[in-house]
Design an enzyme around this catalytic site. Structure first.
Site, PDB file in Angstrom:
ATOM      1  N   GLU A  94      36.047  33.305  25.350  1.00  0.00           N
ATOM      2  CA  GLU A  94      34.990  34.302  25.142  1.00  0.00           C
ATOM      3  C   GLU A  94      33.603  33.667  25.066  1.00  0.00           C
ATOM      4  O   GLU A  94      32.640  34.188  25.641  1.00  0.00           O
ATOM      5  CB  GLU A  94      35.281  35.106  23.868  1.00  0.00           C
ATOM      6  CG  GLU A  94      36.558  35.921  23.919  1.00  0.00           C
ATOM      7  CD  GLU A  94      36.609  36.882  25.094  1.00  0.00           C
ATOM      8  OE1 GLU A  94      35.537  37.307  25.575  1.00  0.00           O
ATOM      9  OE2 GLU A  94      37.719  37.203  25.542  1.00  0.00           O
ATOM     10  N   GLU A 120      36.223  35.166  35.166  1.00  0.00           N
ATOM     11  CA  GLU A 120      37.255  35.116  34.127  1.00  0.00           C
ATOM     12  C   GLU A 120      38.034  33.812  34.207  1.00  0.00           C
ATOM     13  O   GLU A 120      38.358  33.199  33.187  1.00  0.00           O
ATOM     14  CB  GLU A 120      38.199  36.316  34.253  1.00  0.00           C
ATOM     15  CG  GLU A 120      37.576  37.654  33.910  1.00  0.00           C
ATOM     16  CD  GLU A 120      37.171  37.757  32.445  1.00  0.00           C
ATOM     17  OE1 GLU A 120      37.774  37.048  31.602  1.00  0.00           O
ATOM     18  OE2 GLU A 120      36.253  38.541  32.137  1.00  0.00           O
TER      19      GLU A 120
END
Length: 330
Positions: A147, A221
């Protein structure tokens, strides 16, 4: 920098430039065809400014809306129950050479973690209660490495900018259709029929560009996964285990499905998401078994075509490759 990371970076650069250059080229060519070359920059800049304005407003105010939707509450280091989480975030932020973002816990019934923020709110990272209960501290740190990688790489800002291209296409198409409703101009290129046809074509092109943006999103990602693997000690292995635990909590029968060669390959494409209430205890043996299945699974290019995250086996295999390359480097 190893070869895997270099290839990923070059792929992201090429994809980003391709979307931007091709998008503006298509928009300019269409507007110039209908209204003339001199008028094209005015139309494109006007519509682009319109959609950029609302995108920026959404970005600035988004954290407040996210907190409301997720019932997120800020955690302080003095919190007797969850203060330790601030320490973990601070440690991962130090590995990433970032200032520590504000830490939030979201009271929702599914495991998730996400980084967000804006100039109005500063950077934030939130973890839901089920995820905290499901993962151990090493796995939570690996999740945080992913994250905070998004914050480090400015992914929100990049994807917001690139996402303006399909939005520009959509509003150009809508504008042409709306103009066609009022008859256009005689029998020229911008008559009603032509405007309608071009407008519909632009709407279709906008959806095609959405798939390009999804492809870029999947690469970002993957890059966040790489960030966790390279910055957090044991990040690659613990990130693999975190993904496996979440998948098993979502569908405890997934290993049986693999054994029956009838698994759903797109079960959990998002790293930390499950739409249902989930069990907190997952067998470590089952985690190991699922990871082994993913390592060996052949993944087709279309398996995650409609997703903004790579298919889980792709992610596991990328992390495994990084583990192997790191071991060789030692």
């Amino acid at each position: 920098m190893n070869l895997t990371v270099l290839k990923l970076k070059l792929g992201m650069l090429f994809t980003t430039l391709s979307i931007l250059l091709l998008g503006f080229a298509v928009a300019f060519a269409v507007v110039a065809y209908l209204y003339g070359v001199s008028f094209a920059p005015l139309v494109i800049s006007g519509i682009l400014g319109f959609v950029a304005f609302f995108s920026i407003i959404q970005w600035l105010l988004g954290p407040y809306m996210i907190n409301a939707m997720y019932k997120a509450v800020e955690v302080s280091p003095e919190d007797p129950r969850y203060g330790w989480l601030v320490g973990l975030v601070n440690e991962v932020a130090m590995y990433n050479k970032l200032s520590t973002p504000k830490v939030y816990i979201a009271d929702v019934p599914f495991p998730n973690a996400f980084a967000y923020g804006s100039p109005l709110t500063g950077n934030r990272v939130a973890i839901t209660l089920p995820l905290l209960k499901m993962l151990n501290k090493d796995e939570i740190m690996a999740v945080l490495g992913h994250e905070l990688g998004h914050l480090r790489h400015k992914d929100v800002q990049l994807l917001m900018a690139v996402g303006l291209i399909p939005t520009l296409m959509f509003w150009l198409g809508y504008t042409f259709i709306f103009s066609g409703m009022f008859g256009g101009e005689g029998n020229g290129r911008n008559n009603a029929g032509t405007l309608w046809l071009v407008g519909i074509a632009m709407l279709a092109i906008s959806y095609v560009f959405q798939f390009f943006v999804l492809f870029l999103n999947r690469m970002r990602e993957a890059y966040a996964d790489v960030n966790s693997a390279l910055t957090v000690p044991g990040g690659a292995e613990n990130l693999q285990r975190a993904l496996a635990k979440i998948t098993l909590s979502t569908d405890p029968r997934i290993i049986e499905k693999y054994k029956q060669r009838n698994s759903s390959k797109s079960l959990t494409n998002m790293l930390f998401f499950s739409p249902v209430d989930v069990p907190e205890d997952v067998s470590e043996a089952s985690v190991d078994e699922l990871i082994e299945h993913w390592k060996k699974e052949k993944v087709h290019w279309y398996d995650d075509f409609f997703s903004d995250h790579p298919a889980s086996p792709k992610r596991i295999q990328l992390l495994e490759k990084l583990k192997d390359e790191k071991a060789i480097a030692k």
